[in-house]
Design a protein around this motif. Structure first.
Motif, PDB file in Angstrom:
ATOM      1  N   PHE A   1       0.831  -1.203   0.000  1.00 29.20           N
ATOM      2  CA  PHE A   1       0.000   0.000   0.000  1.00 29.20           C
ATOM      3  C   PHE A   1       0.864   1.251   0.000  1.00 29.20           C
ATOM      4  O   PHE A   1       0.615   2.195  -0.759  1.00 29.20           O
ATOM      5  N   TYR A   2       1.914   1.287   0.819  1.00 26.56           N
ATOM      6  CA  TYR A   2       2.798   2.445   0.843  1.00 26.56           C
ATOM      7  C   TYR A   2       3.410   2.704  -0.536  1.00 26.56           C
ATOM      8  O   TYR A   2       3.458   3.847  -1.002  1.00 26.56           O
ATOM      9  N   LEU A   3       3.874   1.655  -1.194  1.00 22.94           N
ATOM     10  CA  LEU A   3       4.503   1.840  -2.511  1.00 22.94           C
ATOM     11  C   LEU A   3       3.508   2.383  -3.533  1.00 22.94           C
ATOM     12  O   LEU A   3       3.862   3.238  -4.362  1.00 22.94           O
ATOM     13  N   ILE A   4       2.277   1.926  -3.470  1.00 24.20           N
ATOM     14  CA  ILE A   4       1.249   2.458  -4.369  1.00 24.20           C
ATOM     15  C   ILE A   4       1.033   3.940  -4.083  1.00 24.20           C
ATOM     16  O   ILE A   4       1.043   4.773  -4.998  1.00 24.20           O
ATOM     17  N   VAL A   5       0.862   4.290  -2.811  1.00 26.82           N
ATOM     18  CA  VAL A   5       0.605   5.682  -2.435  1.00 26.82           C
ATOM     19  C   VAL A   5       1.825   6.557  -2.740  1.00 26.82           C
ATOM     20  O   VAL A   5       1.682   7.693  -3.209  1.00 26.82           O
ATOM     21  N   ARG A   6       3.014   6.044  -2.506  1.00 28.28           N
ATOM     22  CA  ARG A   6       4.225   6.808  -2.824  1.00 28.28           C
ATOM     23  C   ARG A   6       4.273   7.143  -4.308  1.00 28.28           C
ATOM     24  O   ARG A   6       4.600   8.265  -4.699  1.00 28.28           O
ATOM     25  N   ASN A   7       3.928   6.179  -5.161  1.00 32.00           N
ATOM     26  CA  ASN A   7       3.936   6.438  -6.600  1.00 32.00           C
ATOM     27  C   ASN A   7       2.894   7.486  -6.983  1.00 32.00           C
ATOM     28  O   ASN A   7       3.143   8.332  -7.850  1.00 32.00           O
TER      29      ASN A   7
ATOM     30  N   LEU B   1       1.668  13.293  -8.243  1.00 32.83           N
ATOM     31  CA  LEU B   1       1.108  14.586  -7.835  1.00 32.83           C
ATOM     32  C   LEU B   1       2.166  15.685  -7.870  1.00 32.83           C
ATOM     33  O   LEU B   1       1.895  16.804  -8.315  1.00 32.83           O
ATOM     34  N   ILE B   2       3.353  15.366  -7.403  1.00 29.19           N
ATOM     35  CA  ILE B   2       4.436  16.350  -7.420  1.00 29.19           C
ATOM     36  C   ILE B   2       4.804  16.698  -8.858  1.00 29.19           C
ATOM     37  O   ILE B   2       4.994  17.877  -9.200  1.00 29.19           O
ATOM     38  N   ARG B   3       4.874  15.695  -9.720  1.00 32.65           N
ATOM     39  CA  ARG B   3       5.174  15.962 -11.137  1.00 32.65           C
ATOM     40  C   ARG B   3       4.111  16.847 -11.768  1.00 32.65           C
ATOM     41  O   ARG B   3       4.425  17.765 -12.531  1.00 32.65           O
ATOM     42  N   GLU B   4       2.838  16.557 -11.463  1.00 33.09           N
ATOM     43  CA  GLU B   4       1.750  17.377 -12.001  1.00 33.09           C
ATOM     44  C   GLU B   4       1.868  18.813 -11.516  1.00 33.09           C
ATOM     45  O   GLU B   4       1.658  19.753 -12.281  1.00 33.09           O
ATOM     46  N   ARG B   5       2.187  18.999 -10.231  1.00 38.06           N
ATOM     47  CA  ARG B   5       2.329  20.345  -9.684  1.00 38.06           C
ATOM     48  C   ARG B   5       3.467  21.089 -10.381  1.00 38.06           C
ATOM     49  O   ARG B   5       3.327  22.253 -10.748  1.00 38.06           O
ATOM     50  N   LEU B   6       4.578  20.412 -10.590  1.00 42.90           N
ATOM     51  CA  LEU B   6       5.709  21.054 -11.261  1.00 42.90           C
ATOM     52  C   LEU B   6       5.335  21.461 -12.684  1.00 42.90           C
ATOM     53  O   LEU B   6       5.686  22.540 -13.149  1.00 42.90           O
ATOM     54  N   ALA B   7       4.607  20.595 -13.370  1.00 40.64           N
ATOM     55  CA  ALA B   7       4.166  20.920 -14.724  1.00 40.64           C
ATOM     56  C   ALA B   7       3.186  22.085 -14.699  1.00 40.64           C
ATOM     57  O   ALA B   7       3.239  22.980 -15.546  1.00 40.64           O
ATOM     58  N   ARG B   8       2.295  22.086 -13.717  1.00 36.33           N
ATOM     59  CA  ARG B   8       1.293  23.142 -13.586  1.00 36.33           C
ATOM     60  C   ARG B   8       1.940  24.490 -13.304  1.00 36.33           C
ATOM     61  O   ARG B   8       1.468  25.529 -13.742  1.00 36.33           O
ATOM     62  N   GLU B   9       3.031  24.462 -12.536  1.00 39.90           N
ATOM     63  CA  GLU B   9       3.680  25.700 -12.142  1.00 39.90           C
ATOM     64  C   GLU B   9       4.636  26.231 -13.200  1.00 39.90           C
ATOM     65  O   GLU B   9       5.157  27.322 -13.061  1.00 39.90           O
ATOM     66  N   SER B  10       4.842  25.464 -14.262  1.00 37.45           N
ATOM     67  CA  SER B  10       5.700  25.967 -15.328  1.00 37.45           C
ATOM     68  C   SER B  10       4.975  27.102 -16.040  1.00 37.45           C
ATOM     69  O   SER B  10       3.756  27.118 -16.130  1.00 37.45           O
ATOM     70  N   PRO B  11       5.704  28.096 -16.562  1.00 38.48           N
ATOM     71  CA  PRO B  11       5.072  29.272 -17.145  1.00 38.48           C
ATOM     72  C   PRO B  11       4.112  28.970 -18.285  1.00 38.48           C
ATOM     73  O   PRO B  11       3.161  29.697 -18.486  1.00 38.48           O
ATOM     74  N   ALA B  12       4.349  27.906 -19.015  1.00 41.21           N
ATOM     75  CA  ALA B  12       3.528  27.622 -20.191  1.00 41.21           C
ATOM     76  C   ALA B  12       2.239  26.893 -19.849  1.00 41.21           C
ATOM     77  O   ALA B  12       1.430  26.633 -20.713  1.00 41.21           O
TER      78      ALA B  12
END
Length: 175
Positions: free
Chosen positions: A75-81, A86-97
């Motif tokens: 369960f931890y490994l699933i949630v960690r992934n 989520l972090i990748r999505e946030r980084l993409a969202r915060e990019s200027p484009a």
């Protein structure tokens, strides 16, 4: 409750075990995520990751082998992934484009595609329409889910997960 009992219920298809898994393993998973990601995950992010993780755990329960790992580890490994996503999505969202609805907003839709999306949106339940409308009308990325959750009597995490699934469905219709 023993993990072996949770495993038995999970493998028997008792969806009631998901609440028990969250109650039993959630605090430990939260602690591990805090250790791994520090302040890189908000409480909302963690709630989202655990909600999506429970959904993935349920959908893939037939693949779980208790001889290979403990349920808590799996369960931890699933949630960690999910958290990493989520972090990748946030980084993409915060990019200027990037805009908040970039996957859909950056598309030029044909009249046929518009008709498909319109028909799909009209076929949604009032609850799903409320979720998408609240998201589309929001000016704040984080607070729209709390607003929809209050209106619908659900958790903000469940609302965000449902929104993601609705957007994914729209994107698939446009492929």
């Amino acid at each position: 409750m023993e993990q072996s009992e949770l495993v038995r219920r999970l493998q028997e298809g008792d969806d009631g075990c998901l609440a028990d898994i969250r109650a039993e393993l959630g605090p430990w998973v939260l602690h591990k995520l805090r250790q791994r990601f520090g302040s890189g995950l908000s409480n909302e992010d963690i709630d989202d990751a655990i909600s999506v993780g429970l959904d993935r755990l349920w959908l893939n329960r037939h693949r779980y082998d208790p001889d290979l790992s403990k349920l808590s580890t799996w369960f931890y490994l699933i949630v960690r992934n999910v958290a990493i996503d989520l972090i990748r999505e946030r980084l993409a969202r915060e990019s200027p484009a990037h805009s908040i609805s970039a996957p859909l907003a950056n598309r030029s839709l044909t009249d046929h595609q518009k008709a498909i999306v319109t028909k799909y949106l009209q076929s949604l339940s009032e609850e799903d329409q409320c979720i998408l409308r609240t998201f589309a009308e929001s000016s704040s990325h984080g607070h729209w889910a709390k607003e929809a959750a209050a209106m619908l009597g659900k958790s903000a995490g469940a609302i965000r997960v449902r929104k993601l699934r609705l957007i994914e469905k729209i994107e698939k219709l446009l492929e």
